[in-house]
Enzyme design. Structure first.
Site, mmCIF file in Angstrom:
data_model
loop_
_atom_site.group_PDB
_atom_site.id
_atom_site.type_symbol
_atom_site.label_atom_id
_atom_site.label_comp_id
_atom_site.label_asym_id
_atom_site.label_seq_id
_atom_site.Cartn_x
_atom_site.Cartn_y
_atom_site.Cartn_z
ATOM 1 N N ARG A 59 0.946 -1.176 0.099
ATOM 2 C CA ARG A 59 -0.032 -0.124 0.009
ATOM 3 C C ARG A 59 0.923 1.445 -0.193
ATOM 4 O O ARG A 59 0.272 2.487 0.166
ATOM 5 C CB ARG A 59 -0.913 0.070 1.236
ATOM 6 C CG ARG A 59 -1.687 -1.153 1.046
ATOM 7 C CD ARG A 59 -2.724 -1.174 2.262
ATOM 8 N NE ARG A 59 -2.268 -0.707 3.654
ATOM 9 C CZ ARG A 59 -2.693 -0.415 4.709
ATOM 10 N NH1 ARG A 59 -3.981 -0.862 4.949
ATOM 11 N NH2 ARG A 59 -2.007 -0.157 5.791
ATOM 12 N N ASP A 60 2.041 1.025 -0.069
ATOM 13 C CA ASP A 60 3.062 2.439 -0.142
ATOM 14 C C ASP A 60 3.935 2.391 -1.169
ATOM 15 O O ASP A 60 5.144 2.580 -1.080
ATOM 16 C CB ASP A 60 3.558 2.670 1.187
ATOM 17 C CG ASP A 60 4.183 3.884 1.464
ATOM 18 O OD1 ASP A 60 3.900 4.947 0.992
ATOM 19 O OD2 ASP A 60 4.982 3.851 2.299
#
Length: 82
Positions: A59-60
């Site tokens: 998610r990053d």
């Protein structure tokens, strides 16, 4: 818990895109495209092709989390395990 990363001789892609470090160099558009394709393949593998029932969602994704080895091959890092 301990996380060990392999040494990446060329630092992060952010170092070369934004010229943050003294050892950064200019990336040609061909190199940038190869890095993008490599990151895409890595994310596809994590999201669908790990061969297990569980999937990994990173998610990053950002340029500072893309490490470059001595052959300019990208490696995705910083999964934020807690």
């Amino acid at each position: 818990m301990i996380i060990v990363y392999e040494y990446m001789a060329n630092g992060t892609s952010a170092d070369h895109i934004y010229k943050k470090s003294g050892n950064s160099c200019f990336l040609s558009w061909e190199q940038r495209l190869k890095i993008c394709i490599g990151v895409g393949r890595g994310l596809e593998y994590l999201h669908t092709g790990t061969g297990i029932n569980e999937i990994v969602i990173h998610r990053d994704v950002k340029s500072s989390n893309i490490l470059l080895d001595e052959n300019w091959e990208p490696r995705i890092s910083d999964f934020g395990f807690v």
